[in-house]
Scaffold this motif. Structure first.
Motif, short mmCIF file in Angstrom:
data_model
loop_
_atom_site.label_atom_id
_atom_site.label_comp_id
_atom_site.label_asym_id
_atom_site.label_seq_id
_atom_site.Cartn_x
_atom_site.Cartn_y
_atom_site.Cartn_z
N GLY A 226 -3.65 1.49 5.98
CA GLY A 226 -3.29 0.77 4.75
C GLY A 226 -4.40 0.82 3.75
O GLY A 226 -4.37 0.19 2.74
N ASP B 62 -5.75 -1.56 -4.94
CA ASP B 62 -5.19 -2.10 -3.71
C ASP B 62 -6.23 -3.01 -3.07
O ASP B 62 -7.19 -2.54 -2.48
N GLU B 63 -6.03 -4.29 -3.24
CA GLU B 63 -6.96 -5.31 -2.75
C GLU B 63 -8.40 -5.11 -3.22
O GLU B 63 -9.31 -4.95 -2.42
N SER C 197 0.84 -1.21 0.00
CA SER C 197 0.00 0.00 0.00
C SER C 197 0.86 1.25 0.00
O SER C 197 0.53 2.26 -0.63
MG MG Z 1 -2.12 -2.76 2.21
#
Ligand code: MG
Ligand code: ATP
Lengths: 338, 266
Positions: free
Chosen positions: B266, A185-186, A68
């Motif tokens: 994140g 991202d994911e 990330s």
């Molecule tokens: Mg991440």
């Protein structure tokens, strides 16, 4: 302004250039009542890679590896502590706003949509924000609504959408302005199998139709297998693999398995090390051997000495390979400095 | 300009968003009206003892009270505008989403806040103002141009108000939690905007300082413009100076924040 044949790229035509990029976080940790200890976390530790226009690259690594953080630097919302970074010839953190017109971002765990508004209203705001010409906006919206099956959801407030619906809504939002590169991202986190498949199919299609460059992080290796031609593995902030998915087997020091069916039961067949029999079940035996070696020699040798009826070679499970890779590296000294 | 339409859309969204909080609006109208009544009777008692306190007669003091109640929510004198949402987004890292968009962060939130202010002026301000005007002797201007000047003063006040709150919100990039600064801002805002007593009544050096601070540009100055107690040009200059200073400071802090400071999560 965004033409496909941009002239701003770096010398080798790389669309994304990352050269010795680092990100060091200062972390303050409470120690005792008043004392605070400062130390540094090297989230990204001197990473270099390039991505060509139209490539689809998977970016994987264990939790906290720095995925990330890398993506945030590529979007310009984090400034690297060192190294050089260019996306479409633009330094992201310097010219964040200029770059923003050319990139699309989906953070699976966050949403770009406005919770309190119906989905379509978020898109209308995007329309203004990215200054998408009206005709282009209508065309893209119609196409995305069809491909991502959003027709029934447009009037629904985002807070009422399910996770999978919201994710599809987010992916559409990231593509309305025809970005040249899409960071995900994911994007499949928390989705069911059907939704995952649909998202993957969609990404392949976007890439095929518009040559959109895709950089995708995930913990689901099927995302990579089904979408990406290239994979980069990061661990403790360092790039430990960059290449074709198939090549991971060798790097992961994985083993393949030769399954042989003999005419009748035998004691474990004799094979030269490091190959070895790992399982015997009646006339069937399993022989593990290094993935980097061809199976031919082993097959010949067994066929010469035993009555061989049938055989098959099993590739190592890629997930097992990567798990092994992570585990091995965790065993070594971590690259966290203080 | 293409982006004008964007920020208009953002302002419209701010307006609609706050308009959808019906119960909160009703409760706010009730509170502002009751609070206005309490303050009016307090002020009347005070002005009985000290006629001409701060240069206001009784009607002006009453007008001042109702104006304060009218503007309280619109100018977010104790906070509670879009900066609460902004602080939350910084704290949780959602701000990342705002930052990779091709929109200007400050203009974006300013537009949203002006939309909110417009709704709260109408939704929460009008009723207390009417109650005041109908049931108490007030000193409202009869000339049309005074009302126009008042509207300008309000717009400048809204800019100053946003300028303060935007800086406070950005502090969360460093502090990681906005509770403390919000409380300080609330106390300073309520007192120095003149919600408790008009700033005119404070004598000496303290009064001078209070009247020079940016909070004075929010309630005291528009009130004086409305009641003809100040020269319009000077009032606007004072407000505009603070608006520019605060908004420029906001831009500087914003670029420092987004450059050096980290987006959480994140
Ligand atoms: Mg991440
Ligand atoms: N804002 C921050 N402040 C301090 N350290 C941070 C910050 N953000 C990330 N880190 C640290 O940097 C490292 C990399 O984090 P990052 O979020 O990039 O990992 P990731 O690869 O995305 O992991 P995951 O798979 O869990 O999402 C971690 O050790 C994390 O603790």
């Amino acid at each position: 302004m965004s033409g496909r044949m941009g002239t701003t790229e770096g010398s080798e035509g790389a669309f994304i250039e990352v050269d010795g990029v680092e990100k060091v976080f200062d972390v303050r940790r409470r120690k005792g009542l008043l004392r605070r200890e400062r130390h540094q976390v090297r989230a990204v530790d001197s990473i270099s890679f390039t991505v060509a226009r139209g490539e689809m690259v998977g970016y994987i690594g264990p939790n906290g590896a720095g995925k990330s953080t890398t993506i945030k630097m590529l979007t310009g919302i984090l400034t690297p502590s060192g190294g050089r970074l260019r996306v479409a010839g633009i330094d992201p953190s310097r010219e964040r706003t200029r770059l923003a017109h050319r990139i699309g971002v989906v953070f699976g765990q966050r949403t770009t949509l406005w919770w309190d508004l119906p989905l379509i209203d978020s898109y209308k705001l995007m329309h203004r924000m990215y200054r998408i010409p009206d005709a282009r906006y209508r065309e893209n919206l119609a196409r995305l609504v069809e491909l991502l099956d959003l027709g029934d959801l447009l009037e629904v407030p985002v807070r009422q959408l399910s996770l999978g619906q919201r994710m599809r809504g987010d992916i559409a939002a990231a593509l309305l302005h025809d970005p040249e590169v899409l960071y995900l991202d994911e994007p499949t986190i928390g989705l069911d199998v059907v939704s995952k498949t649909r998202v993957r199919e969609f990404l392949r299609q976007v890439n095929a139709e518009r040559a959109t460059t895709v950089l995708l992080t995930t913990h689901d290796l099927q995302d990579i297998e089904q979408v990406c031609s290239r994979v980069m593995v990061i661990d403790h902030g360092r790039l430990v693999y960059d290449g074709a998915l198939a090549g991971l087997h060798e790097v992961g020091e994985g083993e393949r398995t030769l399954v042989v069916d003999l005419e009748r039961e035998f004691p474990p067949v004799e094979v030269p090390a490091p190959a070895r029999v790992v399982r015997v079940d009646g006339p069937r035996q399993w022989v593990a051997f290094p993935a980097s070696e061809p199976a031919a020699g082993l097959v010949t040798r067994i066929a010469e000495r035993y009555p061989l009826v049938d055989l098959s070679v099993r590739e190592p499970d890629i997930e097992a390979v990567i798990a092994q890779m992570y585990a091995e590296r965790a065993g070594r000294a971590p690259t966290q400095s203080s | 300009m293409g982006s004008a339409r964007l920020y208009l859309a953002v302002a419209a969204r701010g307006f609609r968003r706050y308009a959808s909080y019906r119960a909160a609006t009703a409760a706010g109208v009730f509170t502002n009206t009751v609070f206005g009544l309490i303050l009016v009777y307090t002020y009347l008692a005070l002005w009985d003892e000290r006629p001409d306190l701060g240069g206001y007669d009784q009607a002006q003091a009453v007008t001042y009270v109702w104006l304060g109640q009218c503007l309280f929510a619109a100018l977010a004198l104790q906070g509670g505008g879009v900066e609460t949402e902004l602080m939350e987004r910084i704290r949780t890292g959602e701000i990342a989403v705002d930052l990779y968009r091709p929109a200007d962060l400050q203009l974006w939130w300013l537009a949203g806040d002006l939309g909110r202010a417009a709704f709260q002026l109408l939704g929460r301000g009008v009723v207390p103002f009417l109650v005041g005007g109908l049931f108490f002797p007030t000193a409202l201007p009869t000339r049309f141009d005074t009302w126009v000047w008042f509207a300008v003063a309000l717009l400048l006040a809204a800019l100053v108000s946003f300028g303060i709150r935007y800086l406070v919100a950005l502090s969360v990039f460093w502090l990681l939690d906005g509770t403390g600064v919000s409380q300080v801002m609330m106390i300073l805002g309520v007192f120095f905007s003149g919600m408790v007593l008009p700033l005119n009544v404070f004598p000496g050096g303290f009064g001078e300082v209070a009247r020079a601070l940016p909070w004075a540009a929010q309630l005291q100055v528009p009130a004086d413009v409305l009641m003809g107690e100040t020269a319009v040009a000077g009032a606007f200059a004072f407000q505009a100076m603070w608006a520019v200073l605060l908004l420029v400071a906001g831009r500087l802090v914003q670029s420092a924040a987004t450059r050096r400071v980290v987006v959480q999560g994140g």
